[in-house]
Motif scaffolding. Structure first.
Motif, short mmCIF file in Angstrom:
data_model
loop_
_atom_site.label_atom_id
_atom_site.label_comp_id
_atom_site.label_asym_id
_atom_site.label_seq_id
_atom_site.Cartn_x
_atom_site.Cartn_y
_atom_site.Cartn_z
N GLU A 59 47.89 91.16 30.69
CA GLU A 59 47.19 90.00 30.15
C GLU A 59 46.34 90.41 28.93
N SER A 62 48.54 91.31 25.91
CA SER A 62 49.16 90.11 25.34
C SER A 62 48.18 89.37 24.44
N LYS A 63 46.95 89.29 24.87
CA LYS A 63 45.92 88.60 24.07
C LYS A 63 45.64 89.36 22.78
N LYS A 65 47.71 91.26 21.26
CA LYS A 65 48.88 91.09 20.39
C LYS A 65 48.83 89.73 19.68
N THR A 66 48.55 88.70 20.42
CA THR A 66 48.54 87.36 19.83
C THR A 66 47.43 87.22 18.80
N GLU A 67 46.26 87.76 19.10
CA GLU A 67 45.10 87.42 18.26
C GLU A 67 44.66 88.50 17.28
N ASP A 70 47.33 91.08 13.42
CA ASP A 70 47.34 90.95 11.96
C ASP A 70 46.23 91.76 11.30
#
Ligand code: HMG
Ligand code: MG
Length: 300
Positions: A59, A62-63, A65-67, A70
């Protein structure tokens, strides 16, 4: 420029008894990334009963990676075997850290394998990581001393480091897992290492259990090391190394480095805020001398 590998979220938190909320860990990592750190070890894909604090690895990563992907920061994760690797790969991890030690007694307790067996596991992982173009960093624990076997011979460190480079890791981090190394030993072990391997591929990972970490870093700098692992606020320890307190604090390393005119790209006010936040969540004081002074005076 000195490269700092921030290990607070992984090495720092893995030994903390109170289990933090995933959201708090994420906020900590996000604040660390915002402070200018370029490499932040996020978590470990290990057996949950072995390290309960890392049970939310999927979890949390994943967070991140998403946020945060960049942000130009790399977010390595610790992997002990093929099972951990498969999970990491599925989640999109771009860099993993493998770990072994110079001592069989330690690796038996830590990962239920001898050093030789750990190399069999790591070989399987590296074969896959090469195909998947995932970067691999290597750790050697108990490089200077082991809680079960005492002082470790430098020949063991050379041999394990050599085997890690032969596997294909891009860098080896030399771990003083229980913080027993002293400056003379550090100097002589680094001299032995650099006669065999390029110094730019070596990192030092000091725990500050006996207060020697900064002095050992100073000696390492004199010997030409340019990468250090450290932990915001001095969080840390190892569940399989009794009495091993935190990693050297990133703030203390920053203070030493800037006093030598060495840049790290870290914004100290932001880093201090990240540490203050997570220490508040843990309800414990910092181990960092610099951070203590900075938070109480607001001055460097
Ligand atoms: P094991 O019990 O020998 O593993 O543990 P196993 O292969 O026999 O499997 C037993 C169960 O674990 C099975 O589940 C597996 O699926 C599961 P069951 O069928 O019973 O339900 N399992 C896993 N689950 C999730 N992720 C995995 C995984 N692998 C097996 N990757 C193992 C061996 C290595 C897994 C275990 O000992 C472990 O997780 N150890 C972690 C130790 C650790 O994280 N230590 C701290 C990090 S090292 C460190 O801090 C030092 C460093 O900072 C440098 C320094 O300071 O020197 C890096
Ligand atoms: Mg460590």
């Amino acid at each position: 420029m000195i490269r700092i590998v921030e290990v607070g979220p992984r090495d720092g938190l893995q030994n903390e008894k109170s289990i933090l909320a995933t959201e708090d860990k994420f906020q900590f990592i996000s604040a660390l990334a915002d402070s200018g750190l370029k490499s932040i070890e996020v978590t470990s894909f290990v057996k949950a009963p072995a390290i309960p604090q890392m049970a939310d690895a999927n979890e949390l990563f994943s967070k991140v990676k998403t946020e945060l992907f960049d942000s130009g920061v790399s977010f390595p994760c610790l992997v002990p075997n093929l099972k951990g690797y498969e999970t990491a790969k599925k989640l999109g991890v771009k860099e993993i850290a493998l770990f072994t030690a110079t001592s069989d007694s330690f690796t038996k307790k830590n990962i239920n394998a001898t050093v030789d067996e750990s190399f069999e596991r790591m070989r399987e992982v590296v074969e896959e990581a090469k195909k998947d173009k995932i970067m691999v960093r290597g750790y050697v624990s108990t490089a200077f001393g082991c809680p079960y076997e005492g002082t470790m011979d430098v020949k063991k460190l050379i041999s394990v480091t050599k085997r890690l480079f032969e596997l294909g890791v891009y860098e080896v981090s030399v771990g003083d897992t229980i913080g027993v190394a002293i400056p003379m030993q550090v100097r002589s072990y680094i001299r032995a290492l650099k006669s065999e391997f390029p110094i730019g591929k070596l990192a030092m990972h000091f725990h500050d259990t006996r207060g020697m970490a900064l002095t050992n870093i100073y000696v390492s700098l004199e010997e030409g090391i340019t990468t250090f692992d450290s932990s915001a606020g001095g969080l840390g320890g190892c569940p399989y190394a009794k009495g091993a307190t935190g990693n050297v604090a990133t703030e203390d390393v920053w203070y030493l480095l800037q006093s030598q005119g060495l840049d790290t790209g870290i914004d100290i006010a932001k880093l201090a805020e990240a540490s203050r936040f997570i220490l508040g969540k843990l309800g414990r004081p910092t181990e960092s001398k610099f951070l203590k002074a900075y938070l109480s005076t607001g001055k460097i």
